[in-house]
Every structure is written in C-alpha cells, then in structure tokens.
Scaffold this active site. Structure first.
Site, PDB file in Angstrom:
ATOM      1  N   THR A 186       8.458  11.655  19.866  1.00 36.44           N
ATOM      2  CA  THR A 186       8.479  12.912  18.530  1.00 36.44           C
ATOM      3  C   THR A 186       6.874  12.770  18.657  1.00 36.44           C
ATOM      4  O   THR A 186       5.994  11.825  18.489  1.00 36.44           O
ATOM      5  CB  THR A 186       9.039  13.413  17.071  1.00 36.44           C
ATOM      6  OG1 THR A 186       8.825  12.125  17.000  1.00 36.44           O
ATOM      7  CG2 THR A 186      10.917  13.365  17.233  1.00 36.44           C
ATOM      8  N   GLU A 332      15.404  15.568  19.878  1.00 37.30           N
ATOM      9  CA  GLU A 332      16.836  15.018  19.465  1.00 37.30           C
ATOM     10  C   GLU A 332      17.591  14.996  19.658  1.00 37.30           C
ATOM     11  O   GLU A 332      19.104  14.871  19.301  1.00 37.30           O
ATOM     12  CB  GLU A 332      16.363  14.874  17.510  1.00 37.30           C
ATOM     13  CG  GLU A 332      15.872  13.416  17.022  1.00 37.30           C
ATOM     14  CD  GLU A 332      14.719  14.110  16.597  1.00 37.30           C
ATOM     15  OE1 GLU A 332      13.474  15.356  16.650  1.00 37.30           O
ATOM     16  OE2 GLU A 332      13.523  13.353  16.416  1.00 37.30           O
ATOM     17  N   TRP A 448      11.952  30.657  -2.596  1.00 40.00           N
ATOM     18  CA  TRP A 448      11.794  30.307  -1.164  1.00 40.00           C
ATOM     19  C   TRP A 448      11.897  31.873  -0.407  1.00 40.00           C
ATOM     20  O   TRP A 448      11.925  32.595  -0.468  1.00 40.00           O
ATOM     21  CB  TRP A 448      13.084  29.435  -1.197  1.00 40.00           C
ATOM     22  CG  TRP A 448      13.243  27.813  -0.941  1.00 40.00           C
ATOM     23  CD1 TRP A 448      13.155  27.660  -2.350  1.00 40.00           C
ATOM     24  CD2 TRP A 448      14.057  27.410  -0.151  1.00 40.00           C
ATOM     25  NE1 TRP A 448      13.501  26.382  -2.008  1.00 40.00           N
ATOM     26  CE2 TRP A 448      14.196  26.094  -1.102  1.00 40.00           C
ATOM     27  CE3 TRP A 448      14.715  27.206   0.663  1.00 40.00           C
ATOM     28  CZ2 TRP A 448      14.285  24.825  -1.171  1.00 40.00           C
ATOM     29  CZ3 TRP A 448      15.233  25.891   1.403  1.00 40.00           C
ATOM     30  CH2 TRP A 448      16.003  25.043   0.253  1.00 40.00           C
TER      31      TRP A 448
HETATM   32  P1  AMP Z   1       9.832  19.103  18.721  1.00 40.52           P
HETATM   33  O1  AMP Z   1      11.085  17.698  18.786  1.00 40.52           O
HETATM   34  O2  AMP Z   1       8.636  18.668  18.453  1.00 40.52           O
HETATM   35  O3  AMP Z   1      10.732  19.858  19.312  1.00 40.52           O
HETATM   36  O4  AMP Z   1      10.279  20.166  16.891  1.00 40.52           O
HETATM   37  C1  AMP Z   1      11.163  20.130  16.636  1.00 40.52           C
HETATM   38  C2  AMP Z   1      11.293  21.591  15.458  1.00 40.52           C
HETATM   39  O5  AMP Z   1      10.405  22.115  16.036  1.00 40.52           O
HETATM   40  C3  AMP Z   1      11.942  22.137  15.000  1.00 40.52           C
HETATM   41  O6  AMP Z   1      13.138  20.975  13.808  1.00 40.52           O
HETATM   42  C4  AMP Z   1      12.327  23.401  14.627  1.00 40.52           C
HETATM   43  O7  AMP Z   1      11.257  23.206  13.156  1.00 40.52           O
HETATM   44  C5  AMP Z   1      10.681  23.874  15.444  1.00 40.52           C
HETATM   45  N1  AMP Z   1      11.084  24.587  16.292  1.00 40.52           N
HETATM   46  C6  AMP Z   1      11.678  24.300  17.699  1.00 40.52           C
HETATM   47  N2  AMP Z   1      11.869  25.919  18.295  1.00 40.52           N
HETATM   48  C7  AMP Z   1      11.716  26.472  17.198  1.00 40.52           C
HETATM   49  C8  AMP Z   1      11.954  28.180  16.774  1.00 40.52           C
HETATM   50  N3  AMP Z   1      12.563  28.758  18.200  1.00 40.52           N
HETATM   51  N4  AMP Z   1      11.863  28.935  15.938  1.00 40.52           N
HETATM   52  C9  AMP Z   1      11.146  27.822  14.700  1.00 40.52           C
HETATM   53  N5  AMP Z   1      11.359  26.879  14.889  1.00 40.52           N
HETATM   54  C10 AMP Z   1      11.572  25.720  16.323  1.00 40.52           C
END
Ligand code: AMP
Length: 546
Positions: A186, A332, A448
């Site tokens: 990540t 993850e 919030w």
């Molecule tokens: P990553 O592991 O870098 O892909 O990041 C994952 C995180 O990206 C998730 O826990 C969300 O907070 C955010 N995320 C991914 N897709 C979306 C989406 N369609 N809408 C809002 N947040 C998203």
C-alpha cells in the site's frame, strides 16, 4: 462430519493461463509500448512466452517462494511476468514507480527481491537507487537486445534474450493453493508501506467473484477492455486474471495515460470498456469535450479507487452515452469489494433513479461480506441511514500484513473481520455508500460532515475542475470544512460564489467556512487526493470568524 467425495484440486493461477491458452487461444492482447508502437499477440502465443519465461526464471535460480519484482507499465510483458512468476510458486512483487525514493528502497529491501524486471523508462530511476538495494539483486530490462540502453546497473540482463531458446511448453508444478503468488505494498500515507501477500487461492477466488458480475462491468468475450488501472498496483483490480478467463481482449495503454493518448488508442482499437481512477477520466473527458464525441465503440467506464464524482457520472452518461459503473475496494481486498451493477429487481428504476445509485459504491461481490459497526463494535442495521466503521470478511481479504507484525495490530476485530478505515452506510438493497475515510471525516461539534459528499456537491460548480475538503481547526466547533479548489482554465469564482452555489445542495451547517483557490492538488502514488499533504499545507489555515 461426512466429507464430500470430490477431488481436492488446488486453485492455482497457472490454471488460468492454461485455460486461456486452450479456450481463448486466438483472442488478441494489444499493447501500446514504451518503444512507441502497438504490439499484438494472442493468449495462445502469450502462454508460450510465459512458459519460456518460467523456464528462464528457474534457470536463473528463482526458487519456490522467492520474490521477483516488476517496475513496469501495462503491457504484454508485464502480463507474462504475472503468470510465469506465480506459476512456478514464486511471488510477483509489483512495484508502484510513483512511490517516493525512500519508499521504493524500503519495499525492495523489505520484500528481499531476487530479480527486478524494469522497463527501459525506469532505468534512470533505478540507477539512482542501486547503492541502497540488495547487493545480489539482478536487473532484467524489458526490451529486445537491440534496444538495451546504456546503463550503470550492474550486469543487466535483457528480457527478450532471456526468453530466447527456452521451451514454449511447460507442465506447471502443483503445490498448495495457499502458496503466495503476488505482493503489493500500500502506498502508506503514514509510516512505511505495508505489504499485502496474495495467495493463489485468494487470487483465483477473487477472479471468480468478478465473474459473477462480469457482463455488468464490461468483461465480455471478444470485447476490448482498456485497463488504465495499473498492473503495478493491486493487480490492476484483478483484470490480468479475470480477462483471460472471460476471453476479453485487453488493450494495454503502456506509459501514455494522458487524455489525448487514451482517446486515440481507444478510437483505434474500438475499446468498449475502460477501468481507472477519477483523475484519469478527467483527462479523457476533456478530450471527449474537445472532439465533441466519445471514442468509437466506447460503452462503459468503471470508476474506482476514489469516489466517482456525481458530475463526472452525469457527463459520461448524459453527454456521451457512456454507462458508468462505480466500484470500491482496497489493496487488502485483492481489491474489488463492491460495484454498482443492477439486477432484475431494478428493472423498474428510471434512468435518474439508477444514476442516483451510481453515487453509491455499489453492491458486494460474491465472497465479500460487509458489516458496519458503531463505536463499540456493535453491528448497525443496513437501513441506508445508520453509518459506522466498515469491516469486511472473505477468502480474498487479507488476514495480516507481510512480515510486519506491528502494522497488523488491530487490523481485525474480535470476530476476525478486517477494518477498512472507511465509514459507510448500507441500504436495504445492499448498496454501500462510503461516507468518508475515518481519518478524513470532519467532526464539527459532535456531528460528522462527509468530505466526499461536500466535494461531490462542489464539483457541480461550473468553474471548479477539481477540489478537496479537509478539516480546519475551529475554536468553537473543533473542526470545520475548508474547501480547496482548482478552477477550470479561464474561469473565476470567489469563496462567496461557491458557498452560495452550495447553499441549496447541502445542509447549512455543512457549508465550508472558507474556500481556497490553488493551481493544483497533490495526489498519492495511486492517484487519490492526498489529504495528508493538504492537511500539512492548509490545516493551519485560519478560518474567517474563528
Ligand atoms: P487502496 O488500497 O490504495 O486502493 O485504497 C483503498 C481506499 O481507497 C479505500 O479504503 C477507500 O477509502 C478508498 N476508495 C477506493 N475506492 C473508492 C470509492 N469508489 N469511493 C470512495 N473511496 C474509495
């Protein structure tokens, strides 16, 4: 217990490429290359080169369980690496070239990579790191012998020379399906990147989960799909594994991801579906506006990685007739958790009712269980109103981070579910609405405010091209929203304009206390708005009246 009497065959990624070579043999794989041309092969021929690469890896001492790294764009060679490395029971460690230097050095050392396969365009980058990388790391440059660049990398190998002369057939080794096949870090907004180690089993089951919604997300036999989502991050959302299963024709974009290059490639190759993060689609949409049309043949765009802004969904659908699918997931989670596909239950919905549901992140895939809980861990109802921390469970969800016990502390709850760090609500129909990252939500006087919803509303303002909402501290309310916006070229707006535009779109107490205009917004290595950088830059901004 009465055991079922069926064969206990392991779920291995090698069986996917064997299947494709057998059943999808003639389907094309198209790649725009660093070399500047467009390369064409088929699943059948690709499988032969994958076999050659697997033999070459073994010949160079890659053993079961070894990590082999890639620094590469989306293209046929990267696709070959996925299968050859995983197929022999080694681990394909895909590296995001957009990580900071320190992070690149960290991940290569932490993974203890044996070989690093790199594109010619990353040679200079790696030359600058080499002194701080493992001494016995071997470098393989992804090119033909005549294209080998001048380099100070020690004893570089040439990819095409490595394959040449190796056998085009292979009988893949069989091993336990829980054996690791992929590793992705990540990007880590704080601290070191954390490694997620996928298994053969989790990868195959994640692909099967995608198969259950394949048609709705643009995965159709013989049709062309452009993965802008990179193979160097979270398995390009599972595409390299699920496309060969379906027989979809990949059109890999290589290094050129600007709107104009994507438009041209999509036009030429009659791409039906494209997957990527919102920032990429901003560029493509600008190009579509310039041409006054969509690329020929384009039917669907899947937007994920960050919330798909409502105005972007509208523009694709209303102005260009491109169906938008919104998806959510995490590194993850292999990574896809939910997508906005519809079933017969939704036949009666009008276009605008459907579009309203596309603001949601969609419904879960098979194999992804979702729950939301309150601050004490008690489950909340899926009534579309209650919101709380979102947790997930399933065979392609991570149990712990790779060689990093501290990073995993508290990552799962007492029932074994994984905490996502997102706050969400779920409606009775199963649509998931991500309210915010728990770190990004604005806590104003005990209530919030969703930064995502506020950004979405502000993006509807005709002068705003991109924006982010962060919390600024406030003596009375604790935190209040601060909007930071980039304007469209040649447009102007004032903070009061924006606030008055928002006044009938969000609750009065949600209105941002101030609006800052800036030339550009910082993004993370995976193309998301970097709220961390923004908080560093603007978190101390003194709000009017504060
Ligand atoms: P990553 O592991 O870098 O892909 O990041 C994952 C995180 O990206 C998730 O826990 C969300 O907070 C955010 N995320 C991914 N897709 C979306 C989406 N369609 N809408 C809002 N947040 C998203």
């Amino acid at each position: 217990m009465t055991r079922g009497l069926m064969m206990d065959r392991p779920l291995l990624v090698s069986s996917i490429i064997d299947f494709a070579a057998d059943i999808r043999r003639g389907t094309e794989i198209v790649s725009a290359r660093v070399e500047g041309d467009v390369h064409r092969t088929t699943y059948g021929d690709s499988a032969k080169r994958i076999a050659q690469l697997a033999h070459a890896l073994s010949a160079h001492g890659v053993n079961f369980g070894d990590r082999v790294a890639t620094l590469a764009w989306n293209g046929y060679r990267h696709f070959e690496l996925y299968y050859a490395i995983g197929g022999i029971g080694a681990v394909c460690h895909t590296i995001n070239p957009r990580l900071f230097t320190e992070q690149l050095i960290y991940v290569i050392n932490h993974a203890d990579d044996r070989l690093l396969f790199l594109e010619t365009s990353f040679v200079k980058l790696v030359e600058g790191l080499v002194d701080r990388l493992p001494k016995d790391l071997r470098y393989v440059i992804l090119c033909a012998p005549e294209d080998m660049p001048e380099t100070t990398l020690p004893n570089p190998l040439c990819y095409e020379a490595l394959l040449a002369g190796q056998q085009e057939r292979i009988v893949w080794p069989e091993f336990e399906e829980t054996t690791a096949c992929g590793l992705c870090y990540t990007s880590g907004t704080t601290g070191n990147p954390k490694g997620v180690l996928y298994s053969n089993r989790s990868t195959v089951l994640h692909s099967m989960g995608l198969l259950t919604v394949a048609d709705g997300i643009g995965l159709r036999p013989g049709q062309s799909l452009l993965p802008v989502v990179p193979l160097f991050h979270v398995n390009a959302w599972g595409l390299p594994y699920v496309m060969p299963l379906v027989g979809t024709r990949p059109v890999f974009p290589g290094p050129r991801l600007d709107g104009e290059s994507l438009f041209t490639l999509m036009d030429q190759e009659r791409v039906t579906a494209a997957w990527g993060v919102p920032t990429v689609w901003m560029g493509l949409l600008a190009e579509m506006r310039r041409h006054g049309r969509k690329p020929l043949g384009m039917e669907l765009v899947l937007i994920g990685g960050s919330a798909a802004p409502a105005p972007m969904i509208e523009e694709f659908e209303r102005d260009f007739g491109v169906d938008v699918i919104h998806g959510w997931g995490m590194t993850e989670m292999s990574p896809v958790g939910t997508v906005t596909t519809f079933g017969p239950d939704h036949d009666a919905l009008s276009i605008s009712e459907r579009r309203a549901r596309k603001i949601s992140q969609g419904r879960r895939l098979f194999g992804m269980d979702l729950k939301i809980v309150d601050g004490t861990g008690v489950r909340l109802p899926h009534d579309g109103v209650a919101f709380g921390e979102l947790l997930v469970r399933g065979p392609s969800v991570m149990a712990e981070y790779f060689n990093d016990p501290d990073a995993g502390l508290g990552v799962r709850d007492a029932e074994g579910w994984m905490r996502t760090g997102d706050v969400a609500r779920i409606d009775p129909d199963g649509f998931l609405y991500i309210v915010d990252r728990s770190k990004d939500v604005i806590k104003s006087g005990g209530e919030w405010i969703s930064s995502i919803d506020l950004e979405n509303a502000a993006l509807g303002h005709p002068a705003i091209r991109e924006c982010a909402v962060i919390a600024a501290s406030h003596p009375k309310w604790g935190e209040r929203p601060l909007l930071i916006a980039v304007l469209e070229d040649g447009r102007t707006a004032t903070a009061d304009d924006v606030r008055s535009y928002l006044s009938d779109k969000v609750a009065k107490w949600w209105l941002p206390d101030d609006v800052i205009f800036t030339d550009d917004l910082p993004h993370t290595a995976t193309g998301k708005l970097s709220k961390l950088q923004l908080r560093k830059r603007f978190g101390d901004h003194v709000l009017p009246g504060a």
